[in-house]
Design a protein around this motif. Structure first.
Motif, PDB file in Angstrom:
ATOM      1  N   LEU A 130       1.035  -1.221  -0.245  1.00 58.39           N
ATOM      2  CA  LEU A 130      -0.060   0.068  -0.416  1.00 58.39           C
ATOM      3  C   LEU A 130       1.058   1.179   0.121  1.00 58.39           C
ATOM      4  O   LEU A 130       2.345   1.524   0.570  1.00 58.39           O
ATOM      5  CB  LEU A 130      -0.797  -0.015   1.731  1.00 58.39           C
ATOM      6  CG  LEU A 130      -1.906  -0.715   1.211  1.00 58.39           C
ATOM      7  CD1 LEU A 130      -2.419  -0.657   2.522  1.00 58.39           C
ATOM      8  CD2 LEU A 130      -3.273  -0.715   0.500  1.00 58.39           C
ATOM      9  N   GLU A 131       0.569   2.405  -0.501  1.00 56.27           N
ATOM     10  CA  GLU A 131       0.943   3.157  -0.367  1.00 56.27           C
ATOM     11  C   GLU A 131       0.394   4.274   0.785  1.00 56.27           C
ATOM     12  O   GLU A 131      -0.946   4.943   0.698  1.00 56.27           O
ATOM     13  CB  GLU A 131       1.150   4.658  -2.448  1.00 56.27           C
ATOM     14  CG  GLU A 131       1.531   6.511  -1.448  1.00 56.27           C
ATOM     15  CD  GLU A 131       1.395   6.527  -2.902  1.00 56.27           C
ATOM     16  OE1 GLU A 131       1.425   7.612  -3.183  1.00 56.27           O
ATOM     17  OE2 GLU A 131       1.376   6.109  -4.255  1.00 56.27           O
ATOM     18  N   THR A 132       1.523   4.437   1.591  1.00 55.83           N
ATOM     19  CA  THR A 132       0.549   4.866   2.649  1.00 55.83           C
ATOM     20  C   THR A 132       1.561   6.670   2.820  1.00 55.83           C
ATOM     21  O   THR A 132       2.203   7.342   1.620  1.00 55.83           O
ATOM     22  CB  THR A 132       1.128   4.738   4.384  1.00 55.83           C
ATOM     23  OG1 THR A 132       2.554   4.060   3.827  1.00 55.83           O
ATOM     24  CG2 THR A 132       0.277   3.344   3.821  1.00 55.83           C
ATOM     25  N   SER A 133       1.656   7.048   4.367  1.00 53.78           N
ATOM     26  CA  SER A 133       2.277   8.319   4.061  1.00 53.78           C
ATOM     27  C   SER A 133       3.406   8.445   5.240  1.00 53.78           C
ATOM     28  O   SER A 133       3.019   7.949   5.813  1.00 53.78           O
ATOM     29  CB  SER A 133       1.398   9.678   4.736  1.00 53.78           C
ATOM     30  OG  SER A 133       0.669   9.221   5.748  1.00 53.78           O
ATOM     31  N   LEU A 134       4.215   9.392   5.553  1.00 51.88           N
ATOM     32  CA  LEU A 134       4.890  10.059   6.307  1.00 51.88           C
ATOM     33  C   LEU A 134       4.381  10.388   7.788  1.00 51.88           C
ATOM     34  O   LEU A 134       4.367   9.959   8.391  1.00 51.88           O
ATOM     35  CB  LEU A 134       6.115  10.691   6.094  1.00 51.88           C
ATOM     36  CG  LEU A 134       6.591  10.637   4.654  1.00 51.88           C
ATOM     37  CD1 LEU A 134       7.935  12.220   4.632  1.00 51.88           C
ATOM     38  CD2 LEU A 134       7.866   9.918   5.496  1.00 51.88           C
ATOM     39  N   ALA A 135       3.137  10.871   7.375  1.00 52.93           N
ATOM     40  CA  ALA A 135       2.519  10.993   8.580  1.00 52.93           C
ATOM     41  C   ALA A 135       1.605  10.083   9.559  1.00 52.93           C
ATOM     42  O   ALA A 135       2.180  10.127  10.388  1.00 52.93           O
ATOM     43  CB  ALA A 135       1.273  12.133   7.977  1.00 52.93           C
ATOM     44  N   SER A 136       1.350   9.065   8.518  1.00 48.94           N
ATOM     45  CA  SER A 136       0.855   7.864   9.169  1.00 48.94           C
ATOM     46  C   SER A 136       1.982   6.777   9.617  1.00 48.94           C
ATOM     47  O   SER A 136       1.810   6.597  10.335  1.00 48.94           O
ATOM     48  CB  SER A 136       0.162   6.955   7.519  1.00 48.94           C
ATOM     49  OG  SER A 136       0.286   5.476   7.768  1.00 48.94           O
ATOM     50  N   LEU A 137       3.039   7.122   8.924  1.00 52.57           N
ATOM     51  CA  LEU A 137       4.202   6.444   9.765  1.00 52.57           C
ATOM     52  C   LEU A 137       4.502   7.057  11.049  1.00 52.57           C
ATOM     53  O   LEU A 137       4.958   6.414  12.193  1.00 52.57           O
ATOM     54  CB  LEU A 137       5.431   6.273   8.814  1.00 52.57           C
ATOM     55  CG  LEU A 137       5.619   5.571   7.945  1.00 52.57           C
ATOM     56  CD1 LEU A 137       7.158   5.786   7.029  1.00 52.57           C
ATOM     57  CD2 LEU A 137       5.819   3.875   8.401  1.00 52.57           C
ATOM     58  N   ASP A 138       4.387   8.228  11.195  1.00 46.57           N
ATOM     59  CA  ASP A 138       4.656   8.970  12.052  1.00 46.57           C
ATOM     60  C   ASP A 138       3.786   8.860  13.611  1.00 46.57           C
ATOM     61  O   ASP A 138       3.751   8.633  14.249  1.00 46.57           O
ATOM     62  CB  ASP A 138       4.582  10.617  12.349  1.00 46.57           C
ATOM     63  CG  ASP A 138       4.737  10.969  13.778  1.00 46.57           C
ATOM     64  OD1 ASP A 138       5.500  10.856  13.786  1.00 46.57           O
ATOM     65  OD2 ASP A 138       4.221  12.487  13.222  1.00 46.57           O
TER      66      ASP A 138
END
Length: 83
Positions: A50-58
């Protein structure tokens, strides 16, 4: 360049008696940093197909450590030969 990241966190058996805690790698991410047409820095984050985001990782791993490995992404791709 692309980056492989391995997220690690304290093991589920972390003790509270002051002994060192074992950290285990439990999640792998792939980061594709680039500058867009307007010159803004962007990062595509891929994890578990899946493509997620840096905000999601954070949000999920903000307090954890990530081991990064940089890979050169230039040149033709040549998959390994098997057999």
């Amino acid at each position: 360049m692309i980056y492989l990241g391995s997220v690690n966190a304290p093991s589920a058996t972390a003790s509270s008696d002051g002994t060192p805690t074992l950290r285990q790698h439990h999640h792998v991410i792939v980061l594709f940093p680039f500058f867009d047409a307007d010159g803004r820095f962007q990062v595509v984050v891929m994890e578990r197909n899946l493509e997620t985001s840096l905000a999601s990782l954070d949000r999920r791993y903000g307090g954890e450590y990530v081991h990064l490995v940089r890979l050169d992404s230039t040149g033709p791709f040549a998959p390994p030969r098997i057999g």
